[in-house]
Design an enzyme around this catalytic site. Structure first.
Site, PDB file in Angstrom:
ATOM      1  N   ASN A   1       0.827  -1.205   0.000  1.00 55.72           N
ATOM      2  CA  ASN A   1       0.000   0.000   0.000  1.00 55.72           C
ATOM      3  C   ASN A   1       0.868   1.265   0.000  1.00 55.72           C
ATOM      4  OD1 ASN A   1      -2.440   1.671   0.193  1.00 55.72           O
ATOM      5  ND2 ASN A   1      -3.414  -0.209   0.911  1.00 55.72           N
ATOM      6  N   ARG A   2       0.261   2.401   0.365  1.00 57.92           N
ATOM      7  CA  ARG A   2       0.893   3.702   0.137  1.00 57.92           C
ATOM      8  C   ARG A   2       1.567   4.272   1.390  1.00 57.92           C
ATOM      9  NH1 ARG A   2      -3.633   3.007  -2.803  1.00 57.92           N
ATOM     10  NH2 ARG A   2      -3.480   3.509  -5.022  1.00 57.92           N
TER      11      ARG A   2
ATOM     12  N   HIS B   1       3.491   0.076  -2.744  1.00 61.23           N
ATOM     13  CA  HIS B   1       3.845  -1.339  -2.863  1.00 61.23           C
ATOM     14  C   HIS B   1       5.355  -1.598  -2.931  1.00 61.23           C
ATOM     15  CE1 HIS B   1      -0.277  -2.261  -2.875  1.00 61.23           C
ATOM     16  NE2 HIS B   1      -0.534  -2.258  -4.163  1.00 61.23           N
TER      17      HIS B   1
ATOM     18  N   HIS C   1      -1.249  -9.864  -3.783  1.00 57.77           N
ATOM     19  CA  HIS C   1      -2.106  -8.971  -4.569  1.00 57.77           C
ATOM     20  C   HIS C   1      -2.897  -9.732  -5.643  1.00 57.77           C
ATOM     21  CE1 HIS C   1      -3.499  -5.281  -6.356  1.00 57.77           C
ATOM     22  NE2 HIS C   1      -2.714  -4.536  -5.585  1.00 57.77           N
ATOM     23  N   SER C   2      -3.447 -10.873  -5.285  1.00 56.73           N
ATOM     24  CA  SER C   2      -4.286 -11.602  -6.237  1.00 56.73           C
ATOM     25  C   SER C   2      -5.619 -10.901  -6.450  1.00 56.73           C
ATOM     26  CB  SER C   2      -4.548 -13.028  -5.745  1.00 56.73           C
ATOM     27  OG  SER C   2      -3.384 -13.811  -5.813  1.00 56.73           O
ATOM     28  N   TYR C   3      -6.090 -10.949  -7.691  1.00 59.58           N
ATOM     29  CA  TYR C   3      -7.421 -10.457  -8.048  1.00 59.58           C
ATOM     30  C   TYR C   3      -8.306 -11.677  -8.281  1.00 59.58           C
ATOM     31  CZ  TYR C   3      -5.200  -5.950  -9.294  1.00 59.58           C
ATOM     32  OH  TYR C   3      -4.498  -4.772  -9.306  1.00 59.58           O
TER      33      TYR C   3
ATOM     34  N   ASP D   1     -11.078   1.365  -3.370  1.00 58.65           N
ATOM     35  CA  ASP D   1      -9.647   1.131  -3.166  1.00 58.65           C
ATOM     36  C   ASP D   1      -9.357   1.629  -1.754  1.00 58.65           C
ATOM     37  OD1 ASP D   1      -7.002   0.523  -3.415  1.00 58.65           O
ATOM     38  OD2 ASP D   1      -6.563   1.954  -5.009  1.00 58.65           O
TER      39      ASP D   1
ATOM     40  N   GLN E   1      -7.532  -4.436   2.428  1.00 61.13           N
ATOM     41  CA  GLN E   1      -7.733  -3.474   1.349  1.00 61.13           C
ATOM     42  C   GLN E   1      -8.652  -4.082   0.302  1.00 61.13           C
ATOM     43  OE1 GLN E   1      -6.273  -0.414   1.417  1.00 61.13           O
ATOM     44  NE2 GLN E   1      -6.620   0.397  -0.628  1.00 61.13           N
TER      45      GLN E   1
ATOM     46  N   GLU F   1      -6.666  -7.544  -0.072  1.00 61.61           N
ATOM     47  CA  GLU F   1      -5.279  -7.561   0.388  1.00 61.61           C
ATOM     48  C   GLU F   1      -5.223  -7.440   1.915  1.00 61.61           C
ATOM     49  OE1 GLU F   1      -3.183  -4.509  -2.083  1.00 61.61           O
ATOM     50  OE2 GLU F   1      -5.176  -4.471  -3.019  1.00 61.61           O
TER      51      GLU F   1
END
Length: 325
Positions: free
Chosen positions: A77-78, A103, A173-175, A231, A269, A289
């Site tokens: 993340n940020r 990331h 980070h799987s979608y 997000d 997330q 996430e």
């Protein structure tokens, strides 16, 4: 079982491991620790891959931005402004997402080749992130273990040690698209998250504090369609726990497939992938996430992410799969 998957432009080989147990087949790459595919049965017994990915290595090299299936670090993340202070010293990180570090920087863990070692029912990936890599302090030794339980649940265990104070936040980070990757938008999936609070964000997606989900579009305490436009980090009711506890469930009414998420982490997330582009369609998957909160190094009121010499960072997340009739 491992096999050669491809070669990076510098000649480094990339390997792929296939794990199979409990009716589930998972493929893991040494490049980026990527979960390339997760094949699970649906209501009618048909099997589909339920995570977004590419068939060949070139797909990941040419499209790094979505972080498809990747192991994220040193900091998921940020981090606002690409800067944080630790023990009176200020550290500057590459700014790769507007004004922020995202990331782990421009060449985070998702773009590194990991050393793989077979373990019972899985594979253990390891690498050493040297002091100063992407601006982070300390030599960080990391191991990430992917195993399949007897029922086919994918268990991801993270460990890290450092020789100097640093910050750590690791995730996958799987979608997910439980109807099957490439089947269309996943916004019709039904999602439940055990979180009464979330972290609202500013225009740069940096948290501004903590707020209640009640009466807002962030209330997923009862299952409902995800839709789009998310997000955001959810503050899990359970907080940090020693053992993984179930915190979320994703359900696709069409196929009957159910994904459960259990974790030791305090945050989740939700990213509805509205900005996917190129070979990937917006909204084609949903990322869940498990993590500590965004910008925690700059927010002392958030659960801490500092790791010091002599300590061991440990985290575990379990993705369970089942079918609802």
């Amino acid at each position: 079982m491992s096999e050669h998957f491809g070669t990076l432009p510098d000649g480094t080989p990339v390997h792929r491991w296939t794990l199979e147990r409990g009716g589930v087949r998972v493929r893991i790459l040494s490049y980026g620790g990527i979960v390339q595919s997760v094949e699970v049965p649906g209501r009618g017994g048909d099997t589909a891959n339920v995570v977004l990915g590419f068939e060949e290595l070139t797909g990941y090299l040419e499209n790094p931005g979505p972080y498809l299936g990747a192991l994220i670090g040193r900091y998921a993340n940020r981090i606002a402004g690409g800067r944080f202070e630790l023990d009176g010293l200020t550290y500057a990180l590459p700014v790769n997402n507007g004004p922020n570090a995202l990331h782990g920087g421009e060449h985070g863990f998702d773009r590194r080749v990991w050393e793989g070692t077979p373990v019972a029912n899985g594979v253990r990936l390891s690498r050493v992130s040297p002091h100063g890599e992407e601006g982070f302090p300390g030599r960080l030794a990391v191991t990430v273990t992917y195993t399949l339980d007897a029922d086919g649940a994918l268990r991801i265990g993270y460990e890290a040690v450092t020789d100097a104070p640093t910050v750590v936040n690791l995730t996958n980070h799987s979608y997910f698209n439980l109807a099957g990757a490439g089947s269309g938008p996943a916004g019709g999936h039904e999602l439940r998250i055990a979180a009464a609070r979330y972290t609202p964000v500013d225009e740069d997606l940096i948290p501004t504090g903590v707020a209640e989900v009640a009466g807002t579009r962030f209330d997923f305490r009862k299952a409902r369609e995800t839709g789009s436009g998310y997000d955001h980090n959810f503050v899990l009711d359970k907080g940090v726990t020693a053992a993984a506890e179930e915190v979320a469930e994703l359900y696709d009414p069409g196929s009957g497939r159910v994904l459960t998420v259990a974790t030791t982490e305090p945050g989740l997330q939700l990213y509805t992938a509205d900005h996917l582009s190129g070979p990937l369609s917006p909204g084609a998957g949903i990322a869940l996430e498990t993590q500590h909160f965004p910008d925690s190094p700059n927010r002392p009121e958030f659960p801490g992410t500092v790791l010091r010499p002599g300590e061991v960072f440990r985290s575990e997340t379990v993705y369970g799969f089942s079918v609802r009739g």
